[in-house]
Enzyme design. Structure first.
Site, PDB file in Angstrom:
ATOM      1  N   SER A   1       0.855  -1.183   0.000  1.00 47.28           N
ATOM      2  CA  SER A   1       0.000   0.000   0.000  1.00 47.28           C
ATOM      3  C   SER A   1       0.890   1.231   0.000  1.00 47.28           C
ATOM      4  O   SER A   1       1.605   1.493   0.970  1.00 47.28           O
ATOM      5  CB  SER A   1      -0.917  -0.011   1.232  1.00 47.28           C
ATOM      6  OG  SER A   1      -1.651   1.189   1.322  1.00 47.28           O
ATOM      7  N   GLY A   2       0.848   1.984  -1.080  1.00 50.72           N
ATOM      8  CA  GLY A   2       1.683   3.168  -1.183  1.00 50.72           C
ATOM      9  C   GLY A   2       1.088   4.353  -0.447  1.00 50.72           C
ATOM     10  O   GLY A   2      -0.126   4.524  -0.396  1.00 50.72           O
TER      11      GLY A   2
ATOM     12  N   LYS B   1      -5.409  -6.921  -2.615  1.00 47.59           N
ATOM     13  CA  LYS B   1      -4.627  -6.096  -3.544  1.00 47.59           C
ATOM     14  C   LYS B   1      -5.178  -6.359  -4.931  1.00 47.59           C
ATOM     15  O   LYS B   1      -5.280  -7.518  -5.370  1.00 47.59           O
ATOM     16  CB  LYS B   1      -3.147  -6.474  -3.487  1.00 47.59           C
ATOM     17  CG  LYS B   1      -2.258  -5.523  -4.300  1.00 47.59           C
ATOM     18  CD  LYS B   1      -2.218  -4.150  -3.682  1.00 47.59           C
ATOM     19  CE  LYS B   1      -1.452  -3.161  -4.555  1.00 47.59           C
ATOM     20  NZ  LYS B   1      -1.348  -1.847  -3.940  1.00 47.59           N
TER      21      LYS B   1
ATOM     22  N   SER C   1      -6.883  -2.314  -2.075  1.00 47.04           N
ATOM     23  CA  SER C   1      -5.819  -1.392  -2.477  1.00 47.04           C
ATOM     24  C   SER C   1      -5.407  -1.734  -3.904  1.00 47.04           C
ATOM     25  O   SER C   1      -5.108  -2.889  -4.209  1.00 47.04           O
ATOM     26  CB  SER C   1      -4.627  -1.529  -1.526  1.00 47.04           C
ATOM     27  OG  SER C   1      -3.548  -0.722  -1.934  1.00 47.04           O
ATOM     28  N   ALA C   2      -5.416  -0.747  -4.789  1.00 49.78           N
ATOM     29  CA  ALA C   2      -5.091  -0.984  -6.195  1.00 49.78           C
ATOM     30  C   ALA C   2      -3.637  -0.650  -6.476  1.00 49.78           C
ATOM     31  O   ALA C   2      -3.072   0.278  -5.893  1.00 49.78           O
ATOM     32  CB  ALA C   2      -5.999  -0.152  -7.094  1.00 49.78           C
TER      33      ALA C   2
ATOM     34  N   GLU D   1     -10.861   7.738   3.807  1.00 47.82           N
ATOM     35  CA  GLU D   1     -11.545   8.306   2.651  1.00 47.82           C
ATOM     36  C   GLU D   1     -12.050   9.701   2.985  1.00 47.82           C
ATOM     37  O   GLU D   1     -12.639   9.920   4.054  1.00 47.82           O
ATOM     38  CB  GLU D   1     -12.735   7.419   2.260  1.00 47.82           C
ATOM     39  CG  GLU D   1     -13.575   7.942   1.115  1.00 47.82           C
ATOM     40  CD  GLU D   1     -12.993   7.614  -0.251  1.00 47.82           C
ATOM     41  OE1 GLU D   1     -11.838   7.149  -0.311  1.00 47.82           O
ATOM     42  OE2 GLU D   1     -13.679   7.838  -1.246  1.00 47.82           O
TER      43      GLU D   1
ATOM     44  N   ARG E   1      -5.318   9.718   4.188  1.00 45.22           N
ATOM     45  CA  ARG E   1      -4.408   8.792   4.861  1.00 45.22           C
ATOM     46  C   ARG E   1      -3.701   9.474   6.020  1.00 45.22           C
ATOM     47  O   ARG E   1      -3.570   8.914   7.115  1.00 45.22           O
ATOM     48  CB  ARG E   1      -3.377   8.235   3.874  1.00 45.22           C
ATOM     49  CG  ARG E   1      -3.788   6.975   3.159  1.00 45.22           C
ATOM     50  CD  ARG E   1      -2.605   6.307   2.470  1.00 45.22           C
ATOM     51  NE  ARG E   1      -1.999   7.148   1.460  1.00 45.22           N
ATOM     52  CZ  ARG E   1      -2.271   7.087   0.153  1.00 45.22           C
ATOM     53  NH1 ARG E   1      -3.173   6.223  -0.286  1.00 45.22           N
ATOM     54  NH2 ARG E   1      -1.666   7.872  -0.717  1.00 45.22           N
TER      55      ARG E   1
ATOM     56  N   ALA F   1     -11.627   4.404  -0.152  1.00 42.75           N
ATOM     57  CA  ALA F   1     -12.537   3.465   0.521  1.00 42.75           C
ATOM     58  C   ALA F   1     -13.856   3.295  -0.227  1.00 42.75           C
ATOM     59  O   ALA F   1     -14.915   3.183   0.384  1.00 42.75           O
ATOM     60  CB  ALA F   1     -12.801   3.930   1.957  1.00 42.75           C
TER      61      ALA F   1
ATOM     62  N   PRO G   1     -19.110   3.389   5.268  1.00 44.37           N
ATOM     63  CA  PRO G   1     -19.909   4.538   4.837  1.00 44.37           C
ATOM     64  C   PRO G   1     -19.042   5.658   4.284  1.00 44.37           C
ATOM     65  O   PRO G   1     -17.838   5.713   4.543  1.00 44.37           O
ATOM     66  CB  PRO G   1     -20.622   4.965   6.126  1.00 44.37           C
ATOM     67  CG  PRO G   1     -19.702   4.511   7.220  1.00 44.37           C
ATOM     68  CD  PRO G   1     -19.104   3.229   6.735  1.00 44.37           C
TER      69      PRO G   1
END
Length: 364
Positions: A84-85, A163, A233-234, A295, A322, A344, A349
């Site tokens: 996760s960057g 991921k 996480s992309a 988010e 973050r 997110a 929510p």
């Protein structure tokens, strides 16, 4: 499951750079970590967390080389690597290593112990990203990871970390050459669609949503549809999905336990405190690890007060979130080595997000 009762060890290891594995090497040298038992490694790297964040791929390559040298190519390929960057604010780059010990260590607890399971899905095609096909791939992968952990009830699952891939210009062009169109042409927006479709796949696997209620057009749009236990996480470094399921099982042994909470907004510390209390460590004693989503709310408000994260043209709202959520959670846990992941979509929510807390309990 067999009569053998496994247990989980977690190693939280600081990293001085995306390829700094000196901490892992020391653990192996001292016998504190058996590489053959590693099921997953999660990493927070200090890139921007966007499409061109190659710190994730750099870290993945370094970890893969580390594993191949110690457990061979075939076994190393089964280890889930989730990078996760983005360590904005004071978040600390680190590794979170999940090790399975086959002959369980420690006592049996009435409510069970932390159980972990992993799976790696097939590669998806660029045109499948952000669409129903991706949801189905992730749904099947979560079911496989639950089976690997020996978790039979979805109620015993507390967190699913995935991921997932993203689109690049080259991948979009390749799809077009085959006569296929992708869900979006904006590569940055593809990250959100991929995260969202993956999260909805988790929701389907855990029975949080019914398939009849989810239309492909809802991905990235209908944020009333979400999972309470998904974290996705992309990244550019893969085209499949690497999946880690965290839950509780009486078939596992040892002092580690996991619980989850859902923050209703970015300052919902009370939800995380309640989770710690439910795990029996309200003062943070015994804290091992925390995984969370962050988010920026789409309304532009946090409890009625305006925020400017979505209006900053210089820094992505994901990066702001973050740092903001990471700071709040660091104050609760007493450490900045937290796995806080941005973006997110369909994960909790709007403006909030799921959180998993892992603690070490004392036997009574």
């Amino acid at each position: 499951m067999s009569s053998v009762h496994p247990s989980t060890r977690i190693h939280r290891v600081p990293a001085a750079a995306p390829d700094d594995l000196s901490g892992l090497e020391r653990l192996v040298a001292t016998g504190a970590l058996d590489p053959s038992g590693i099921l997953a490694i999660l990493g927070k790297t200090e890139g921007n967390g966007c499409v061109n964040d190659f710190t994730r791929g750099f870290a993945t390559r370094a970890l893969a080389d580390f594993l191949r040298a110690r457990i061979g190519n075939e076994r190393a390929a089964d280890v889930v690597l989730v990078m996760s960057g983005g360590t904005e604010g004071a978040l600390s780059p680190h590794w979170l290593v999940f090790e399975r010990v086959e002959h369980g260590e420690g006592d049996a607890f009435p409510d069970g112990s932390l159980a972990i399971g992993t799976s790696v899905t097939r590669d998806v095609l660029p045109e499948e990203i952000g669409r129903a096909a991706q949801m189905d791939v992730v749904r099947s992968g979560v079911v496989d990871a639950m089976a690997a952990a020996g978790i039979t009830s979805v109620d015993d699952v507390h967190f699913v970390q995935v991921k997932c891939p993203l689109l690049t210009s080259a991948r979009i062009v390749a799809a077009a050459a085959r006569g296929r169109s992708c869900a979006v042409s904006d590569t940055l927006k593809s990250m959100g669609l991929s995260r969202g479709a993956s999260a909805l796949g988790i929701a389907l696997a855990l029975g949080e949503l019914d398939a009849a209620a989810i239309f492909e057009s809802a991905v990235g749009r209908d944020m009333n549809l979400f999972s309470r236990r998904a974290s996705t996480s992309a990244g550019i470094e893969l085209m499949g999905h690497e999946i880690l399921v965290l839950g509780m099982s009486r078939g596992w042994r040892g002092p580690l336990a996991v619980g989850h909470a859902v923050m209703r907004d970015a300052i919902d510390a009370a939800a995380v405190q309640a989770c710690l209390q439910g795990l029996g460590v309200p003062d943070g004693a015994g804290f091992e690890a925390l995984l969370a989503k962050a988010e920026a709310s789409r309304t532009g408000l946090v409890r009625g007060a305006r925020h400017t994260m979505n209006d900053d043209s210089d820094i992505s709202a994901t990066r702001h979130a973050r740092a903001f959520v990471g700071g709040m959670l660091a104050g609760l846990t007493g450490t900045t080595e937290l796995f806080v992941s941005g973006g997110a979509e369909h994960q909790g929510p709007d403006g909030g997000g799921p959180v998993a807390v892992i603690v070490r309990r004392n036997a009574s």
